[in-house]
Design an enzyme around this catalytic site. Structure first.
Site, PDB file in Angstrom:
ATOM      1  N   LYS A  67       0.847  -1.196   0.000  1.00  0.00           N
ATOM      2  CA  LYS A  67       0.000   0.000   0.000  1.00  0.00           C
ATOM      3  C   LYS A  67       0.882   1.245   0.000  1.00  0.00           C
ATOM      4  O   LYS A  67       1.821   1.335   0.793  1.00  0.00           O
ATOM      5  CB  LYS A  67      -0.903   0.043   1.230  1.00  0.00           C
ATOM      6  CG  LYS A  67      -1.762   1.315   1.256  1.00  0.00           C
ATOM      7  CD  LYS A  67      -2.730   1.346   2.403  1.00  0.00           C
ATOM      8  CE  LYS A  67      -2.089   1.890   3.659  1.00  0.00           C
ATOM      9  NZ  LYS A  67      -3.081   2.176   4.702  1.00  0.00           N
ATOM     10  N   GLN A 139     -12.594  10.213  10.028  1.00  0.00           N
ATOM     11  CA  GLN A 139     -12.643   8.999  10.854  1.00  0.00           C
ATOM     12  C   GLN A 139     -13.739   9.083  11.918  1.00  0.00           C
ATOM     13  O   GLN A 139     -14.264   8.054  12.350  1.00  0.00           O
ATOM     14  CB  GLN A 139     -11.283   8.702  11.494  1.00  0.00           C
ATOM     15  CG  GLN A 139     -10.390   7.825  10.620  1.00  0.00           C
ATOM     16  CD  GLN A 139     -10.967   6.434  10.372  1.00  0.00           C
ATOM     17  OE1 GLN A 139     -11.375   5.732  11.285  1.00  0.00           O
ATOM     18  NE2 GLN A 139     -11.014   6.035   9.103  1.00  0.00           N
ATOM     19  N   GLY A 222      -6.504   8.400  16.786  1.00  0.00           N
ATOM     20  CA  GLY A 222      -5.995   9.592  16.108  1.00  0.00           C
ATOM     21  C   GLY A 222      -4.478   9.664  16.063  1.00  0.00           C
ATOM     22  O   GLY A 222      -3.907  10.076  15.061  1.00  0.00           O
ATOM     23  N   ALA A 223      -3.840   9.248  17.125  1.00  0.00           N
ATOM     24  CA  ALA A 223      -2.384   9.432  17.232  1.00  0.00           C
ATOM     25  C   ALA A 223      -1.656   8.269  16.569  1.00  0.00           C
ATOM     26  O   ALA A 223      -1.471   7.220  17.169  1.00  0.00           O
ATOM     27  CB  ALA A 223      -1.974   9.560  18.695  1.00  0.00           C
TER      28      ALA A 223
END
Lengths: 319, 319
Positions: A67, A139, A222-223
């Site tokens: 990817k 997201q 998120g992180a």
């Protein structure tokens, strides 16, 4: 070699049962049965951009997958999407290129949200009172939608810095069958939601230890970089169970990395999602535990989703 | 996004002057001006195969390039080529995919041979008496053909383990305008050739120190992995100049790595090809020196050739 467009991918996705494929991927990964080399990274300066190359395979499978995904934040100034990506499937027997999935990053959003759903399936309390979503971006949408597969709760509180974006998020997600309770502060969200998903790009903790009740599950997704952070590391120290998608990656990036660096957590206290799915490690064992899933994204998710999409589409002639 | 086939690439190549583009790439690389992260590697077991991902960019250029190349030796049993590959160009400003060069590994062969020609241009003696080619495979052909650009010598000795393959090689290369002198042993080849190119997959030294005369240049390009080796490390110890395409890569793989491990060479005695091209380090300074170029292949070569091919083909509508 098949070239598969985003339109074809989006048409195929609703027919696919991806959760088991992703679960199998996590199980194989945590059992040491997936070959997933370190992520390749290319940083660009002017304009800023970063490119990630994730690749690997499951032995005795049909394909290996590469990817290439990029994030160029200034693209929005050109009316281009900031995130982009594609997945490539090669035949494991011969190295031949089978398919190019020109998903423009969409499959990454989907597989990331599915990991959140899997974390909730194994770690959230049996009765979800209210879902708390922190953040109002892409997201925040995908994660909430994916949770429909693993909980019947449709009651949501959302928190974001920008009231207009919060309102827009609520409007969109109401169309998807969710109902929203008003949220003034993160404190309020944490006091009333027992399944919380953090989806921001914050670089300093948003959720504080004092906010978190017993009986809460938090998925922090998120992180994904070393400099990002959404949770007070004291939350991880207080948690009954801290779960990583990949301990190797979480040592370097995400919430766990911050807690390790501050000696609030030791690596042997962290388990992997694949172990919990396989049942070799217990997930949530009582209603009042605090559980944390720290998701940084593993190539095995890309392998599994690319394969599922390609196999579904190649059964019938491509449009 | 343009998809460019091998046929289109092969049609474009003869019109391109690639040597200067490759030289500029090496100069930028050795000046620290190319962004070339470590090579990604995926090893497969059953059947054996290896996949290399090379990627990078030159700052202030138009593109970044990702090359995915594979080698599956058992492919020959299926009448498939063992080596495969493709190059992908992305826009450096936005991350958008511009072109997929489906070169099937051909551009890797070409850029590898061009590096050999560049090494010979700067390091071979002014008068090449006879070219010595060790090996009879694909690169034995490409390397010899590429040398036409940098020497007028057309006299060749070739050595290989298999007499039939040697005869076939000679037949083919005679069609390309070369004449062959008989070669019985490697010793004879080394005694009569002052420009030698080793192109084998040997894992133990073929060329011995005692064979090598003063005034010889050797380009060793076969050993691109840690376990491969074509030269007695004592040759490197005796050489007046040892040149790497990439010192960083040659510390880990190729002839220089073997000599370093045996303490027959120190890293500070090795210079880079890009320094020699730029003139910041002298190349051959007298006729009787022994010079060695150890080539392991650098992503900057892929960047430069992919860009040159794409720009040539995108000037006019693609067929």
């Amino acid at each position: 070699m098949d070239i598969i467009t985003l339109t074809q991918i989006q048409a195929a996705l609703p027919k696919l049962d991806l959760l088991p494929a992703l679960e199998q991927g996590f199980v194989a990964y945590s059992a040491g049965k997936a070959v997933v080399p370190p992520v390749g990274e290319l940083i660009l300066q002017d304009p800023p951009g970063d490119v990630h190359i994730k690749y690997g395979y499951l032995p005795h499978d049909s394909y290996y997958v590469v990817k290439i995904a990029s994030s160029f934040p200034h693209n929005t100034r050109l009316n281009l999407p900031p995130n982009n990506g594609m997945m490539q499937l090669f035949r494991q027997q011969t190295g031949e290129l089978c398919a190019l999935l020109l998903d423009e990053g969409y499959l990454t959003e989907v597989r990331t949200a599915l990991a959140g759903a899997i974390a909730a399936k194994y770690l959230a309390p049996a009765t979800v009172e209210c879902i708390g979503i922190v953040g109002t971006g892409i997201q925040a949408r995908f994660q909430l939608q994916a949770l429909r597969e693993v909980t019947t709760c449709r009651q949501v509180r959302v928190w974001g810095r920008d009231a207009q974006r919060v309102a827009q998020y609520q409007d969109e997600m109401e169309q998807e069958g969710f109902t929203f309770l008003p949220t003034s502060t993160l404190e309020k969200l944490c006091a009333t939601c027992n399944l919380i998903v953090t989806t921001t790009t914050a670089s300093a903790p948003l959720l504080q230890r004092a906010h978190i009740r017993q009986g809460t599950h938090i998925t922090a997704m998120g992180a994904d970089m070393a400099n990002k952070q959404e949770l007070d590391p004291a939350i991880l120290a207080a948690a009954d169970l801290v779960v990583a998608d990949s301990l190797e990656q979480c040592r370097e990036r995400g919430e766990i990395a911050h807690a390790l660096r501050q000696h609030l957590l030791t690596p042997d206290a962290v388990v992997e999602l694949g172990q919990v799915i396989a049942g070799t490690v217990a997930g949530r064992t009582s209603a009042d535990q605090i559980t944390i899933a720290d998701l940084t994204g593993v190539a095995v998710q890309d392998i599994q989703i690319a394969k599922a999409v390609y196999e579904a589409l190649s059964e019938k002639p491509l449009e």
